[in-house]
Design a protein around this motif. Structure first.
Motif, PDB file in Angstrom:
ATOM      1  N   VAL A 100      69.670  -4.901  32.342  1.00  0.00           N
ATOM      2  CA  VAL A 100      70.563  -5.853  33.013  1.00  0.00           C
ATOM      3  C   VAL A 100      70.327  -7.277  32.509  1.00  0.00           C
ATOM      4  O   VAL A 100      71.177  -8.159  32.703  1.00  0.00           O
ATOM      5  N   TYR A 101      69.186  -7.496  31.842  1.00  0.00           N
ATOM      6  CA  TYR A 101      68.895  -8.810  31.274  1.00  0.00           C
ATOM      7  C   TYR A 101      69.354  -8.930  29.820  1.00  0.00           C
ATOM      8  O   TYR A 101      69.324 -10.036  29.265  1.00  0.00           O
ATOM      9  N   GLY A 102      69.713  -7.820  29.208  1.00  0.00           N
ATOM     10  CA  GLY A 102      70.139  -7.843  27.816  1.00  0.00           C
ATOM     11  C   GLY A 102      69.342  -6.874  26.972  1.00  0.00           C
ATOM     12  O   GLY A 102      68.705  -5.949  27.478  1.00  0.00           O
ATOM     13  N   THR A 103      69.352  -7.100  25.687  1.00  0.00           N
ATOM     14  CA  THR A 103      68.674  -6.230  24.733  1.00  0.00           C
ATOM     15  C   THR A 103      67.421  -6.913  24.193  1.00  0.00           C
ATOM     16  O   THR A 103      67.210  -8.114  24.385  1.00  0.00           O
ATOM     17  N   MET A 104      66.622  -6.130  23.469  1.00  0.00           N
ATOM     18  CA  MET A 104      65.452  -6.721  22.833  1.00  0.00           C
ATOM     19  C   MET A 104      65.872  -7.784  21.823  1.00  0.00           C
ATOM     20  O   MET A 104      65.196  -8.804  21.657  1.00  0.00           O
ATOM     21  N   GLU A 105      66.994  -7.572  21.159  1.00  0.00           N
ATOM     22  CA  GLU A 105      67.481  -8.585  20.225  1.00  0.00           C
ATOM     23  C   GLU A 105      67.876  -9.864  20.955  1.00  0.00           C
ATOM     24  O   GLU A 105      67.665 -10.962  20.447  1.00  0.00           O
ATOM     25  N   ASP A 106      68.460  -9.734  22.146  1.00  0.00           N
ATOM     26  CA  ASP A 106      68.775 -10.914  22.951  1.00  0.00           C
ATOM     27  C   ASP A 106      67.494 -11.674  23.305  1.00  0.00           C
ATOM     28  O   ASP A 106      67.458 -12.912  23.274  1.00  0.00           O
ATOM     29  N   PHE A 107      66.455 -10.914  23.640  1.00  0.00           N
ATOM     30  CA  PHE A 107      65.182 -11.537  23.993  1.00  0.00           C
ATOM     31  C   PHE A 107      64.579 -12.264  22.795  1.00  0.00           C
ATOM     32  O   PHE A 107      64.092 -13.395  22.914  1.00  0.00           O
ATOM     33  N   LYS A 108      64.629 -11.623  21.635  1.00  0.00           N
ATOM     34  CA  LYS A 108      64.085 -12.253  20.430  1.00  0.00           C
ATOM     35  C   LYS A 108      64.870 -13.518  20.076  1.00  0.00           C
ATOM     36  O   LYS A 108      64.293 -14.514  19.608  1.00  0.00           O
ATOM     37  N   LYS A 109      66.168 -13.493  20.313  1.00  0.00           N
ATOM     38  CA  LYS A 109      66.977 -14.686  20.064  1.00  0.00           C
ATOM     39  C   LYS A 109      66.539 -15.810  21.005  1.00  0.00           C
ATOM     40  O   LYS A 109      66.440 -16.980  20.588  1.00  0.00           O
ATOM     41  N   LEU A 110      66.288 -15.471  22.265  1.00  0.00           N
ATOM     42  CA  LEU A 110      65.827 -16.469  23.224  1.00  0.00           C
ATOM     43  C   LEU A 110      64.521 -17.102  22.759  1.00  0.00           C
ATOM     44  O   LEU A 110      64.383 -18.337  22.757  1.00  0.00           O
ATOM     45  N   THR A 111      63.546 -16.281  22.363  1.00  0.00           N
ATOM     46  CA  THR A 111      62.266 -16.845  21.942  1.00  0.00           C
ATOM     47  C   THR A 111      62.435 -17.693  20.682  1.00  0.00           C
ATOM     48  O   THR A 111      61.819 -18.763  20.554  1.00  0.00           O
ATOM     49  N   ALA A 112      63.277 -17.251  19.759  1.00  0.00           N
ATOM     50  CA  ALA A 112      63.491 -18.016  18.527  1.00  0.00           C
ATOM     51  C   ALA A 112      64.134 -19.367  18.820  1.00  0.00           C
ATOM     52  O   ALA A 112      63.719 -20.398  18.275  1.00  0.00           O
ATOM     53  N   GLU A 113      65.135 -19.373  19.696  1.00  0.00           N
ATOM     54  CA  GLU A 113      65.803 -20.629  20.037  1.00  0.00           C
ATOM     55  C   GLU A 113      64.879 -21.547  20.838  1.00  0.00           C
ATOM     56  O   GLU A 113      64.929 -22.770  20.688  1.00  0.00           O
ATOM     57  N   ALA A 114      64.043 -20.960  21.679  1.00  0.00           N
ATOM     58  CA  ALA A 114      63.069 -21.769  22.415  1.00  0.00           C
ATOM     59  C   ALA A 114      62.090 -22.418  21.438  1.00  0.00           C
ATOM     60  O   ALA A 114      61.794 -23.614  21.537  1.00  0.00           O
ATOM     61  N   HIS A 115      61.600 -21.640  20.501  1.00  0.00           N
ATOM     62  CA  HIS A 115      60.643 -22.173  19.535  1.00  0.00           C
ATOM     63  C   HIS A 115      61.243 -23.291  18.698  1.00  0.00           C
ATOM     64  O   HIS A 115      60.550 -24.260  18.350  1.00  0.00           O
ATOM     65  N   LYS A 116      62.517 -23.206  18.378  1.00  0.00           N
ATOM     66  CA  LYS A 116      63.168 -24.269  17.621  1.00  0.00           C
ATOM     67  C   LYS A 116      63.116 -25.596  18.370  1.00  0.00           C
ATOM     68  O   LYS A 116      63.115 -26.665  17.757  1.00  0.00           O
ATOM     69  N   ARG A 117      63.083 -25.522  19.688  1.00  0.00           N
ATOM     70  CA  ARG A 117      63.062 -26.722  20.521  1.00  0.00           C
ATOM     71  C   ARG A 117      61.650 -27.140  20.907  1.00  0.00           C
ATOM     72  O   ARG A 117      61.460 -28.054  21.709  1.00  0.00           O
ATOM     73  N   GLY A 118      60.663 -26.449  20.350  1.00  0.00           N
ATOM     74  CA  GLY A 118      59.285 -26.756  20.713  1.00  0.00           C
ATOM     75  C   GLY A 118      58.866 -26.189  22.041  1.00  0.00           C
ATOM     76  O   GLY A 118      57.891 -26.657  22.641  1.00  0.00           O
ATOM     77  N   ILE A 119      59.575 -25.175  22.528  1.00  0.00           N
ATOM     78  CA  ILE A 119      59.272 -24.548  23.812  1.00  0.00           C
ATOM     79  C   ILE A 119      58.509 -23.250  23.577  1.00  0.00           C
ATOM     80  O   ILE A 119      58.971 -22.372  22.855  1.00  0.00           O
ATOM     81  N   ARG A 120      57.351 -23.118  24.173  1.00  0.00           N
ATOM     82  CA  ARG A 120      56.617 -21.864  24.125  1.00  0.00           C
ATOM     83  C   ARG A 120      57.092 -20.921  25.219  1.00  0.00           C
ATOM     84  O   ARG A 120      57.546 -21.370  26.271  1.00  0.00           O
ATOM     85  N   VAL A 121      56.951 -19.642  25.004  1.00  0.00           N
ATOM     86  CA  VAL A 121      57.423 -18.630  25.943  1.00  0.00           C
ATOM     87  C   VAL A 121      56.260 -17.754  26.355  1.00  0.00           C
ATOM     88  O   VAL A 121      55.610 -17.118  25.511  1.00  0.00           O
ATOM     89  N   ILE A 122      55.971 -17.738  27.656  1.00  0.00           N
ATOM     90  CA  ILE A 122      55.022 -16.768  28.184  1.00  0.00           C
ATOM     91  C   ILE A 122      55.771 -15.849  29.142  1.00  0.00           C
ATOM     92  O   ILE A 122      56.784 -16.237  29.721  1.00  0.00           O
ATOM     93  N   MET A 123      55.301 -14.639  29.260  1.00  0.00           N
ATOM     94  CA  MET A 123      55.967 -13.660  30.115  1.00  0.00           C
ATOM     95  C   MET A 123      54.966 -13.045  31.081  1.00  0.00           C
ATOM     96  O   MET A 123      53.771 -12.966  30.804  1.00  0.00           O
ATOM     97  N   ASP A 124      55.478 -12.648  32.227  1.00  0.00           N
ATOM     98  CA  ASP A 124      54.657 -11.925  33.183  1.00  0.00           C
ATOM     99  C   ASP A 124      54.227 -10.595  32.579  1.00  0.00           C
ATOM    100  O   ASP A 124      55.051  -9.854  32.020  1.00  0.00           O
TER     101      ASP A 124
END
Length: 530
Positions: free
Chosen positions: A107-131
């Protein structure tokens, strides 16, 4: 959540304190200045990209510029980290009972959607941590179904079965104050939080190996670290949660886990949910970078509400002294005001906007990596049950506008004045106070450092403390009250060899410093430099 990859493990604290270290192979690009502020997101509630009413990865990606657009200045929030609440498949809306550790909730999307999120976050200098929820799985996980099938199951020892271990099934859980043992197919399994969350057996080597493999898997997908759910409950003594032997076993596991993850990502960031007294939090910092400071959160809310200052600079500096000894100097503070398990700040403060601004001012001038729960910057309300503190994020004045989630009725939403649209252009809004305070952290390395000290002023309505980064030092003062306050700054001494002579930042333009006397308008915060 640093914007560079550390070269060796010992640089964790340096990088997370906002200093840039030149290393090769970084996936995170340098963007706007660091703030050391992480934003907690419940994916289901944050932003909906496909109109099904449920938040998703693509929705977060589309809203990253609200959090940090990767450019200096502007009106983004300025955070440089996001923490995603559970994203793996689960039968529950919250996700804390996982059925597949190597997939994402569809319901949140695909693994590719998730990888896109992390890549776009990293471009902005945002780190991603997950539960990462590994104290227990879902009772619907194939591992548990196999384990419950009988004593000859290959996965039988992956969970804790009373009859197999000759354990007494009487009594309640010290963690959840509920029944700890639950019947399945004639046997009883341990589930300290709920029958739908059976505890995994970390005495079983195969379980430890699997969890290490899973941690490495997610690092390879692009995450920068983990928020570790129920970190102190890996091993459990049902009669007490203060058994040192049990605690030591849990700490040993996390040290084993960290060492293995560093083989994949040397600067992996681990922050643990260790809801306990200081003396019992400290040992976990041998393995974890940070542990959420629940006592500090309570103190910040209480001081904002009472308009009476405690000596947090002194108290926290002593706690830090213990934590540094416990962690060989490597720990990073993790202050916050509320999270997904607690009453929202605005509700706890009785909808007093001034008190909410004061609480934000204290939080965002605290040391270490500050955590902000989604919607806290807007003043979202919410009280138990849990669904009411995890309601849809209000982007627009009008509920259900494009991009908003509708999975849960927003009982606390009100008339739309608590929304990004309503607060964005209001200079006096809580949102813009958060933006201002986070921008101070971006500009001043003392405010994003991991150091705090006492700065004693003779006024119970004024909280004061020192912040330091190397030779640089700042004094932070908050007028917690609704009355103007004037304080005489402490005299020069061995501890304070040079007086603070100028106001570097202030939330009210009429604050002034003259002849060693600081005048603070009601509910005003200032930062002083030499």
């Amino acid at each position: 959540m640093r914007n560079v990859k550390r070269c060796i493990s010992v640089l964790t604290i340096v990088a997370w304190a906002g200093m840039l270290v030149a290393c090769s192979g970084s996936k995170i690009e340098e963007a706007s200045a660091k703030s050391n502020v992480t934003y907690e997101i419940f994916v289901r509630s944050f932003a909906d990209s496909n109109g099904d009413g449920i938040g998703d990865f693509n929705g977060i990606t589309a809203k990253l510029d609200y959090l940090n657009d990767g450019k200096p200045g502007g009106n983004d929030l300025g955070v440089d980290g996001i923490w995603l609440m559970p994203i793996q498949p689960s039968p529950s809306y919250h996700g804390y009972d996982v059925t597949d550790y190597e997939a994402v909730n569809p319901v949140y999307g695909t693994m590719e959607d998730f990888k896109k999120l992390t890549a776009e976050a990293h471009k902005r200098g945002i780190r991603v941590i997950m539960d990462l929820v590994i104290n227990h799985s879902s009772s619907q996980h194939p591992w548990f179904i196999d384990s419950a099938s009988g004593k000859n199951s290959d996965k039988r020892n992956w969970y804790v079965w009373a009859e197999d271990q000759g354990r007494d099934i009487l009594g309640s859980s010290a963690a959840g104050a509920s029944e700890a043992w639950h019947e399945e197919n004639g046997s009883h399994y341990l589930g300290i939080f709920w029958e739908g969350m059976p505890d995994l057996n970390f005495d079983e080597p195969a379980v430890r190996q699997e969890m290490i493999r899973i941690g490495k898997f997610w690092l390879e997908q692009g995450v920068d670290g983990f928020r570790l759910d129920a970190a102190k409950h890996i091993y459990e003594d049902l009669s007490t949660d203060k058994n040192k032997k049990t605690m030591d076993k849990s700490v040993d596991w996390w040290m084993e886990f960290r060492k293995a993850l560093e083989q994949v990502k040397p600067d992996v960031y681990l922050v643990g949910e260790v809801w306990d007294a200081t003396a019992r939090v400290g040992p976990y910092l041998k393995a974890l970078d940070s542990a959420f400071n629940f006592d500090l959160a309570s103190n910040l809310i209480a001081d904002a509400h009472s308009e009476s200052a405690s000596n947090l600079g002194f108290t926290l500096s002593r706690v830090h002294e213990f934590y540094r000894k416990s962690s060989d100097g490597k720990f990073v503070e993790a202050p916050f005001l509320s999270n997904h398990d607690q009453t929202r700040v605005m509700t706890a403060l009785g909808n007093n906007l001034d008190h909410a601004k004061t609480a934000a001012s204290m939080l965002l001038t605290m040391p270490g990596n500050a955590f902000v729960y989604y919607g806290e910057e807007l003043g979202m309300n919410g009280n138990k049950p849990d669904e009411r503190i995890r309601e849809p994020f209000p982007w627009k004045r009008e509920p259900g506008s494009a991009g908003e989630t509708t999975w849960e009725p927003a009982e606390y939403r009100g008339d739309g004045t608590i929304s990004v649209e309503a607060e964005d252009g209001d200079a006096e809004s809580l949102l813009n106070r958060y933006r201002t305070l986070i921008s101070w952290r971006q500009q001043d390395e003392t405010l994003r450092s991991n150091s705090i000290g006492e700065y004693a002023v003779d006024n119970k309505a004024v909280m004061a403390y020192l912040r330091s980064a190397g030779e640089k030092q700042s004094a932070v003062l908050h007028n917690l009250s609704g009355q103007p306050q004037t304080v005489t700054l402490p005299a020069v001494s061995k501890q304070l060899p040079e007086a603070f002579g100028k106001i570097a930042f202030k939330t009210d333009g009429s604050a002034k410093l003259e002849d060693g006397k600081l005048t603070l308008p009601p509910y005003t915060t200032v930062v002083l430099h030499r």
